[in-house]
Enzyme design. Structure first.
Site, PDB file in Angstrom:
ATOM      1  N   TYR A  52     -12.206 -30.049 -29.433  1.00 29.38           N
ATOM      2  CA  TYR A  52     -10.940 -29.213 -29.519  1.00 29.38           C
ATOM      3  C   TYR A  52     -10.485 -29.228 -30.852  1.00 29.38           C
ATOM      4  CZ  TYR A  52      -6.311 -28.208 -27.981  1.00 29.38           C
ATOM      5  OH  TYR A  52      -5.000 -27.522 -27.816  1.00 29.38           O
ATOM      6  N   SER A  62      -2.690 -25.691 -32.616  1.00 26.84           N
ATOM      7  CA  SER A  62      -2.265 -27.033 -32.126  1.00 26.84           C
ATOM      8  C   SER A  62      -2.111 -27.961 -33.385  1.00 26.84           C
ATOM      9  CB  SER A  62      -3.452 -27.632 -31.241  1.00 26.84           C
ATOM     10  OG  SER A  62      -2.972 -29.108 -30.722  1.00 26.84           O
TER      11      SER A  62
HETATM   12  N1  LIG Z   1      -0.311 -28.117 -23.388  1.00 30.06           N
HETATM   13  C1  LIG Z   1      -0.564 -28.904 -24.619  1.00 30.06           C
HETATM   14  O1  LIG Z   1      -0.206 -30.022 -25.074  1.00 30.06           O
HETATM   15  C2  LIG Z   1      -0.709 -28.017 -26.000  1.00 30.06           C
HETATM   16  C3  LIG Z   1      -0.421 -28.493 -27.278  1.00 30.06           C
HETATM   17  C4  LIG Z   1      -0.945 -27.716 -28.108  1.00 30.06           C
HETATM   18  C5  LIG Z   1      -1.409 -26.602 -28.057  1.00 30.06           C
HETATM   19  N2  LIG Z   1      -1.736 -26.148 -26.978  1.00 30.06           N
HETATM   20  C6  LIG Z   1      -2.488 -24.787 -26.728  1.00 30.06           C
HETATM   21  O2  LIG Z   1      -1.516 -23.684 -25.995  1.00 30.06           O
HETATM   22  C7  LIG Z   1      -2.352 -22.941 -25.511  1.00 30.06           C
HETATM   23  C8  LIG Z   1      -2.104 -22.750 -23.783  1.00 30.06           C
HETATM   24  O3  LIG Z   1      -2.514 -23.926 -23.131  1.00 30.06           O
HETATM   25  P1  LIG Z   1      -1.551 -24.826 -22.044  1.00 30.06           P
HETATM   26  O4  LIG Z   1      -1.198 -25.975 -22.483  1.00 30.06           O
HETATM   27  O5  LIG Z   1      -0.608 -23.734 -21.405  1.00 30.06           O
HETATM   28  O6  LIG Z   1      -2.666 -24.969 -21.089  1.00 30.06           O
HETATM   29  P2  LIG Z   1      -3.213 -24.655 -19.360  1.00 30.06           P
HETATM   30  O7  LIG Z   1      -1.727 -24.653 -18.618  1.00 30.06           O
HETATM   31  O8  LIG Z   1      -4.243 -25.304 -19.160  1.00 30.06           O
HETATM   32  O9  LIG Z   1      -3.292 -23.035 -19.625  1.00 30.06           O
HETATM   33  C9  LIG Z   1      -4.464 -22.299 -20.250  1.00 30.06           C
HETATM   34  C10 LIG Z   1      -4.489 -21.076 -20.094  1.00 30.06           C
HETATM   35  O10 LIG Z   1      -5.614 -20.688 -20.614  1.00 30.06           O
HETATM   36  C11 LIG Z   1      -6.524 -19.960 -19.784  1.00 30.06           C
HETATM   37  N3  LIG Z   1      -7.956 -20.275 -19.957  1.00 30.06           N
HETATM   38  C12 LIG Z   1      -8.560 -21.532 -20.103  1.00 30.06           C
HETATM   39  N4  LIG Z   1      -9.891 -21.330 -20.019  1.00 30.06           N
HETATM   40  C13 LIG Z   1     -10.178 -19.940 -19.764  1.00 30.06           C
HETATM   41  C14 LIG Z   1     -11.201 -19.162 -19.903  1.00 30.06           C
HETATM   42  N5  LIG Z   1     -12.536 -19.520 -19.888  1.00 30.06           N
HETATM   43  N6  LIG Z   1     -11.081 -17.735 -19.726  1.00 30.06           N
HETATM   44  C15 LIG Z   1      -9.887 -17.212 -19.990  1.00 30.06           C
HETATM   45  N7  LIG Z   1      -8.605 -17.803 -19.871  1.00 30.06           N
HETATM   46  C16 LIG Z   1      -8.929 -19.142 -19.928  1.00 30.06           C
HETATM   47  C17 LIG Z   1      -6.062 -20.313 -18.449  1.00 30.06           C
HETATM   48  O11 LIG Z   1      -6.111 -19.341 -17.447  1.00 30.06           O
HETATM   49  P3  LIG Z   1      -7.302 -19.061 -16.173  1.00 30.06           P
HETATM   50  O12 LIG Z   1      -7.377 -20.435 -15.947  1.00 30.06           O
HETATM   51  O13 LIG Z   1      -6.546 -18.329 -15.452  1.00 30.06           O
HETATM   52  O14 LIG Z   1      -8.556 -18.674 -17.061  1.00 30.06           O
HETATM   53  C18 LIG Z   1      -4.596 -20.714 -18.644  1.00 30.06           C
HETATM   54  O15 LIG Z   1      -3.903 -19.408 -18.575  1.00 30.06           O
HETATM   55  C19 LIG Z   1      -3.880 -23.387 -25.532  1.00 30.06           C
HETATM   56  O16 LIG Z   1      -4.445 -22.406 -26.598  1.00 30.06           O
HETATM   57  C20 LIG Z   1      -3.831 -24.778 -25.918  1.00 30.06           C
HETATM   58  O17 LIG Z   1      -4.800 -25.125 -26.815  1.00 30.06           O
HETATM   59  C21 LIG Z   1      -1.564 -26.673 -25.676  1.00 30.06           C
END
Ligand SMILES: NC(=O)c1ccc[n+]([C@@H]2O[C@H](COP(=O)([O-])OP(=O)(O)OC[C@H]3O[C@@H](n4cnc5c(N)ncnc54)[C@H](OP(=O)(O)O)[C@@H]3O)[C@@H](O)[C@H]2O)c1
Length: 287
Positions: free
Chosen positions: A166, A153
């Site tokens: 985070y 991130s």
């Molecule tokens: N959204 C943003 O603004 C942003 C910005 C920069 C980086 N990111 C990064 O992008 C990546 C994906 O996040 P996203 O934005 O797509 O968020 P999201 O919609 O909340 O998706 C998060 C994913 O991680 C999984 N996850 C969370 N906790 C988990 C656990 N304990 N065990 C297994 N799986 C788990 C969830 O699956 P389940 O709920 O099915 O377990 C879901 O598939 C993350 O690494 C995040 O830090 C996001």
């Protein structure tokens, strides 16, 4: 509709790939883009079986020849992560690429944050990915080919207030991958770190507050973030172009802040204090 350009297709087609966090958000977009690149085997992982089934169905409709598997795993649970690595190897023989995407954010001031929240966020965002890399990379080294792609991130490059847990987990990813990349330089295994700015996903809804409960709110920054499909496409295109460490979908102010951190750290610090004070004043007014 996901579209895979020729260079990206050449990079991913025919590969066996383990993708964590595939049940929603950026992960489900990555899964669909990978399917449209005609990967050979796609292992989708997350906790929510139903959501994974839905993503698997969508992927299958994009590529009838891709073998799609679901392995549920709680990244917060070391034993569950160990089993994921083991089952992925048993399914594929060799996993050509590991995409550490699953993650959780945090939303709380340091003084309100229990140590257990720091530990949980570190386990999900960093230690689980390190454990999967340890399970899968030795095989890649033996084959002199493979990729680890880790979704970090902008907050792995910039520690902003009220995100200590985070930021720590994403800074850990950056440092770990920088060292690992140097070690792997002559092995045929490449290490890629993508650092996106805000993406329109459920990340803020699931973010942990200081006592471990979900934040449960769609933050304005997340709601107005980049389209996950575009971020997924850019991530895979960047990896295919050989980019090792890249920032994407970052706002102009985030990009400036990253440079300020390097060039004028005391100015950045003043801006971060201002941001914290402003957020505190708004919170006190609303309480
Ligand atoms: N959204 C943003 O603004 C942003 C910005 C920069 C980086 N990111 C990064 O992008 C990546 C994906 O996040 P996203 O934005 O797509 O968020 P999201 O919609 O909340 O998706 C998060 C994913 O991680 C999984 N996850 C969370 N906790 C988990 C656990 N304990 N065990 C297994 N799986 C788990 C969830 O699956 P389940 O709920 O099915 O377990 C879901 O598939 C993350 O690494 C995040 O830090 C996001």
């Amino acid at each position: 509709m996901p579209h895979c350009n020729e260079k990206t297709k050449a990079c991913f087609a025919g590969k066996s790939i383990l993708l964590t966090g595939a049940s929603g958000g950026l992960g489900s977009s990555l899964a669909k883009h990978l399917a449209s690149c005609q990967v050979d085997t796609l292992i989708l992982s997350g906790r929510k079986k139903e959501a994974l089934d839905k993503v698997a169905k969508e992927c299958q409709s994009l590529s009838a020849t891709t073998s799609i598997h679901i392995i549920t795993c709680d990244l917060a649970d070391k034993e569950s992560v160990r089993k994921l690595g083991e089952e992925a190897l048993a399914l594929c023989g060799t996993v050509d690429m590991l995409i550490n995407n699953g993650g959780v954010s945090s939303r709380s001031d340091f003084l309100d944050t229990q140590l257990e929240v720091d530990e949980r966020v570190m386990q999900i965002n960093f230690f689980s990915g390190a454990a999967l890399a340890k399970a899968l990379v030795p095989n890649m080294v033996e084959n002199r080919s493979g990729k680890v792609i880790w979704i970090s991130s902008v907050q792995g490059l910039l520690g902003i207030p009220s995100r200590t847990s985070y930021a720590a987990s994403k800074f850990a990813v950056q440092g770990y991958c920088e060292g690992l990349r140097a070690e792997m330089a002559s092995s045929g295994v490449t290490i890629h770190v993508a650092s996106p700015g805000y993406i329109r996903t459920g990340l803020s809804l699931a973010a942990l507050t200081g006592d471990g409960k979900p934040h449960g709110q769609m933050d304005d920054t997340t709601a107005s973030g980049a389209d996950p499909n575009e971020v997924a496409a850019t991530t895979l295109d960047s990896v295919a172009k050989g980019k090792a460490d890249f920032v994407l979908a970052a706002s102009f102010s985030s990009q400036v802040a990253i440079w300020l951190r390097l060039l004028f750290p005391s100015l950045l610090q003043k801006l971060l204090v201002k941001r914290f004070d402003k957020a505190k004043a708004v919170k006190e007014k609303n309480d």
